[in-house]
Motif scaffolding. Structure first.
Motif, short mmCIF file in Angstrom:
data_model
loop_
_atom_site.label_atom_id
_atom_site.label_comp_id
_atom_site.label_asym_id
_atom_site.label_seq_id
_atom_site.Cartn_x
_atom_site.Cartn_y
_atom_site.Cartn_z
N TYR A 134 20.21 91.15 -89.73
CA TYR A 134 19.84 91.58 -88.38
C TYR A 134 19.40 90.39 -87.55
CZ TYR A 134 17.48 94.32 -84.73
OH TYR A 134 17.09 94.85 -83.54
N ARG A 135 18.72 89.46 -88.18
CA ARG A 135 18.26 88.26 -87.46
C ARG A 135 19.44 87.49 -86.89
NH1 ARG A 135 13.05 87.31 -88.32
NH2 ARG A 135 13.16 85.28 -87.33
N PHE A 136 20.57 87.48 -87.63
CA PHE A 136 21.75 86.74 -87.18
C PHE A 136 22.81 87.67 -86.59
CE2 PHE A 136 19.78 84.48 -90.76
CZ PHE A 136 19.43 83.30 -90.10
N ASN A 137 22.39 88.92 -86.34
CA ASN A 137 23.30 89.92 -85.77
C ASN A 137 24.60 90.05 -86.55
OD1 ASN A 137 23.87 91.95 -83.99
ND2 ASN A 137 24.71 90.59 -82.41
N ARG A 138 24.51 90.03 -87.87
CA ARG A 138 25.67 90.21 -88.74
C ARG A 138 25.60 91.57 -89.39
NH1 ARG A 138 28.01 85.08 -90.59
NH2 ARG A 138 28.59 84.26 -88.55
N ARG A 139 26.61 92.41 -89.17
CA ARG A 139 26.59 93.70 -89.85
C ARG A 139 27.30 93.57 -91.18
NH1 ARG A 139 27.16 94.92 -84.80
NH2 ARG A 139 25.48 96.07 -83.78
N LEU A 140 26.68 94.08 -92.23
CA LEU A 140 27.27 94.01 -93.56
C LEU A 140 27.63 95.42 -94.02
CD1 LEU A 140 24.86 91.46 -95.31
CD2 LEU A 140 27.04 91.01 -94.20
N PRO A 141 28.61 95.52 -94.94
CA PRO A 141 29.01 96.87 -95.38
C PRO A 141 27.86 97.59 -96.07
CG PRO A 141 30.05 95.15 -96.72
CD PRO A 141 29.42 94.47 -95.55
N GLY A 142 27.77 98.89 -95.85
CA GLY A 142 26.80 99.71 -96.58
C GLY A 142 25.39 99.67 -96.02
N GLN A 143 25.17 98.99 -94.88
CA GLN A 143 23.79 98.91 -94.37
C GLN A 143 23.27 100.28 -93.93
OE1 GLN A 143 24.32 95.62 -91.65
NE2 GLN A 143 22.77 94.44 -92.74
N ILE A 144 24.15 101.11 -93.38
CA ILE A 144 23.72 102.45 -92.98
C ILE A 144 23.26 103.23 -94.21
CG2 ILE A 144 24.62 104.70 -92.20
CD1 ILE A 144 25.97 103.32 -89.94
N PHE A 145 24.03 103.09 -95.30
CA PHE A 145 23.68 103.76 -96.55
C PHE A 145 22.32 103.25 -97.06
CE2 PHE A 145 23.58 103.59 -101.17
CZ PHE A 145 23.76 104.93 -101.48
N VAL A 146 22.13 101.92 -96.99
CA VAL A 146 20.90 101.31 -97.50
C VAL A 146 19.68 101.80 -96.71
CG1 VAL A 146 19.65 99.12 -97.72
CG2 VAL A 146 22.02 99.27 -98.45
N LEU A 147 19.80 101.83 -95.38
CA LEU A 147 18.66 102.26 -94.55
C LEU A 147 18.37 103.75 -94.77
CD1 LEU A 147 16.55 101.50 -92.49
CD2 LEU A 147 18.22 101.76 -90.67
N ARG A 148 19.42 104.53 -94.96
CA ARG A 148 19.24 105.96 -95.21
C ARG A 148 18.52 106.16 -96.55
NH1 ARG A 148 24.65 109.22 -95.64
NH2 ARG A 148 24.43 108.64 -97.81
N TRP A 149 18.95 105.41 -97.55
CA TRP A 149 18.33 105.49 -98.88
C TRP A 149 16.84 105.12 -98.80
CZ3 TRP A 149 15.97 101.66 -101.80
CH2 TRP A 149 15.68 102.02 -103.12
N LEU A 150 16.56 104.06 -98.06
CA LEU A 150 15.19 103.55 -97.93
C LEU A 150 14.26 104.62 -97.35
CD1 LEU A 150 13.87 100.85 -98.54
CD2 LEU A 150 14.39 100.11 -96.23
N GLU A 151 14.75 105.35 -96.34
CA GLU A 151 13.93 106.38 -95.71
C GLU A 151 13.71 107.55 -96.66
OE1 GLU A 151 13.46 107.15 -91.97
OE2 GLU A 151 14.11 105.20 -91.22
N ARG A 152 14.75 107.86 -97.44
CA ARG A 152 14.69 109.03 -98.30
C ARG A 152 13.74 108.82 -99.47
NH1 ARG A 152 20.60 111.35 -98.83
NH2 ARG A 152 20.42 113.02 -97.32
N VAL A 153 13.69 107.60 -99.97
CA VAL A 153 13.09 107.35 -101.27
C VAL A 153 11.59 106.99 -101.17
CG1 VAL A 153 13.45 104.87 -101.57
CG2 VAL A 153 14.00 106.45 -103.44
#
Ligand SMILES: [Zn+2]
Ligand SMILES: [Zn+2]
Length: 441
Positions: A134-153
Motif C-alpha cells: 500500500y505504501r508503494f501503491n502496488r496491488r498484489l494478488p489475493g489482498q482482498i482475500f487477506v483483508l477479508r480473512w483478517l477481519e473475520r478471524v
C-alpha cells in the motif's frame, strides 16, 4: 407463449465517503470526515462507527514490522523456568501444545496452537502483505482475500487471553516453587500490545477503498440498502437478492443471518449440555508423593483463595464461572426477547449482545492455565499435573458460546422495534437519505 426477456438494470457502483450503514443495527446515516480523537457514533444504537486515526499508515506499518521481530523473539526464548529443588522445567509459548500432543489430546492441542500461534503468525504476515505494498501503491494478488480473512478471524486470535493465562500460571506456581522469568515473557507482552494497537489504528475502510474504490452498489436510489459485514460496502436489495455476495469483497450478504435464532439456540443448548461435565469432572489432576488430587474449576478457585491468592482466584472465578453463565443467560434472554417480539429495551439488549461478543473469549484462560501447568509441572513423584476430563468440554463451551454470539443477528432486535414504531425503521434508501441531507442544510 414465451416470456419477454427483461434486460437487468446495470449495477451503479460509486464511491460514497459520506454515507455508512451501521453494522449492528442497519441504520444508514450520513458521515463526516473525522479529525484525530473524534468519534463517529451511530445515531440509532450508539455503536462507534469510526474514529479519527491521524497518520495511521506509518504507525501501523511500524507496529507490524516490530510485531514480526517480537514474534520471532517471543517464540525463540523461554517464557519462564520452574524450579523445584535442583530440577528445572522451562516453558515456551508452544510447551503446552507439545504437552497436549504427548497425551494425544489432539483437539485441544489444535485449538491452543491455532489461537495463540498460527493465527497471530498469519496476522503479522497479513498486515505486512497489505501495508507494505500500500505504501508503494502496488496491488498484489489475493489482498482482498487477506483483508477479508483478517477481519473475520480477529475474535479467534487469543494471545491477550493467553497472556493472562501465563500470569495466572506463574503466580499460582510461585506459591509452591521458584519461577524464573525468561526473556520470552516481556517480548510476548510487547507483541500482544503492538499487534492489537496495530490492528486498531489500521484504517480498514481506507484499505478497502484502495483495493476497490466503489463502496456503494445499487440499481435504484429507492431500494433498501444493506451492508457487507466485512468491507462495509452498501449493497442494494436487488443485488443482494440476485447475487447474494458483496460485489467488493465477495462475502455473503444477508439481509438477516439465515436461521439466526435456530442456530443460536442450538449452539446455546449444546453449550448448556457440555457445561455440566465441564464443571462436574476435574479439569486437572495433581499428583504429589503417590497421592492424587482432583481439581474441578470450582475447587481450583477455592484452593487459590485458601492460599491467599485472592486476585488470581477472582480472575479465574470470573473468567471460568461467571463469564460462561452470564454469556449463556444473556444469549438466552436475547433469543427469547426476539421470539416474544419484545419492543422495548433495545439499547440494553444491544449492549448485552456487544458484551457477549466481547467477553466470550476470556473464558479460554483456564484452558491455557491447565495446558501450561501440564507442560511445566512434570517432576515425577514430587509433583505432576495432568489435564482432566473436564478440559475438553470446557473448551467446547467457550467455542460454542462464541459461535452462538456470532450467529445471533443483532438487527433482529431492531426489527421488532420497527414493527411498532415506524419512526425507528432503520433500513433506509439512498433517496431517503438524500432528503435527510437536504433538510439539514
Ligand atoms: Zn447502529
Ligand atoms: Zn464486502
Amino acid at each position: 407463449m414465451t416470456a419477454a426477456k427483461v434486460p437487468a438494470t446495470p449495477v451503479i457502483a460509486e464511491h460514497r465517503d459520506d454515507w455508512l450503514v451501521c453494522p449492528d443495527c442497519g441504520a444508514l446515516q450520513a458521515t463526516e470526515p473525522l479529525q484525530q480523537a473524534q468519534q463517529l457514533v451511530c445515531t440509532n444504537c450508539d455503536r462507534v462507527l469510526n474514529f479519527g486515526r491521524g497518520p495511521w499508515l506509518d504507525t501501523t506499518t511500524a507496529l507490524a514490522v516490530a510485531a514480526l521481530i517480537l514474534f520471532i523473539g517471543a517464540n525463540a526464548f523461554t517464557f519462564f523456568t520452574l524450579q523445584l529443588g535442583s530440577v528445572t522445567q522451562p516453558a515456551t509459548i508452544l510447551s503446552g501444545v507439545g504437552a497436549l500432543m504427548d497425551r494425544e489430546q489432539w483437539i485441544l492441542a489444535a485449538l491452543v496452537l491455532v489461537t495463540i500461534f498460527l493465527l497471530p503468525m498469519l496476522e503479522v504476515a497479513a498486515l505486512l502483505y497489505l501495508l507494505l505494498p500500500y505504501r508503494f501503491n502496488r496491488r498484489l494478488p489475493g489482498q482482498i482475500f487477506v483483508l477479508r480473512w483478517l477481519e473475520r478471524v480477529q475474535h479467534w486470535i487469543m494471545q491477550d487471553v493467553f497472556l493472562l493465562g501465563v500470569l495466572v500460571t506463574t503466580v499460582k506456581l510461585g506459591d509452591s516453587a521458584t519461577v524464573h522469568l525468561g526473556p520470552g515473557m516481556p517480548l510476548f507482552f510487547l507483541l500482544v500490545g503492538l499487534l492489537q494497537a496495530g490492528y486498531w489504528v489500521m484504517d480498514k475502510q481506507n484499505l478497502w477503498n484502495w483495493l476497490h474504490a466503489s463502496n456503494c452498489f445499487s440499481r435504484d436510489p429507492n431500494e433498501n440498502l444493506y451492508d457487507c459485514d466485512i468491507c462495509k460496502a452498501m449493497v442494494g436489495e436487488s443485488i443482494v437478492m440476485e447475487r447474494g455476495h458483496c460485489p467488493r469483497c465477495n462475502t455473503r450478504i444477508h439481509t438477516r443471518i439465515p436461521d439466526s435464532l435456530q442456530k443460536t439456540s442450538a449452539l446455546i443448548l449444546a453449550s448448556i449440555v457440555l457445561y455440566i461435565p465441564a464443571n462436574l469432572y476435574p479439569i486437572m489432576h495433581y499428583d504429589e508423593l503417590a497421592t492424587s488430587y482432583n481439581s474441578t474449576i470450582w475447587s481450583g478457585v477455592v484452593d487459590l483463595a485458601a492460599n491467599d491468592l485472592w486476585l488470581i482466584a477472582i480472575v479465574v472465578f470470573v473468567a471460568s464461572m461467571v463469564v460462561p453463565i452470564l454469556k449463556l443467560m444473556m444469549l438466552i434472554f436475547l433469543v427469547w426477547s426476539i421470539q416474544a417480539r419484545m419492543t422495548g429495551a433495545t439499547r440494553l439488549r444491544f449492549w448485552m449482545y456487544r458484551t457477549t461478543k466481547f467477553i466470550g473469549r476470556w473464558s479460554m484462560v483456564d484452558v491455557y492455565v491447565v495446558t501450561l501447568l501440564t507442560a511445566v509441572v512434570q517432576f515425577g513423584l514430587i509433583g505432576q499435573v495432568e489435564p482432566g476430563a473436564a478440559l475438553l468440554p470446557f473448551a467446547a463451551v467457550v467455542v460454542l458460546t462464541m459461535l452462538a454470539a456470532e450467529n445471533f443477528d443483532p438487527r433482529l432486535i431492531w426489527d421488532n422495534a420497527a414493527e411498532n414504531d415506524p419512526a425507528e425503521a432503520r433500513v433506509r434508501t439512498l433517496a431517503q437519505l438524500n432528503t435527510v441531507n437536504l433538510t439539514r442544510e
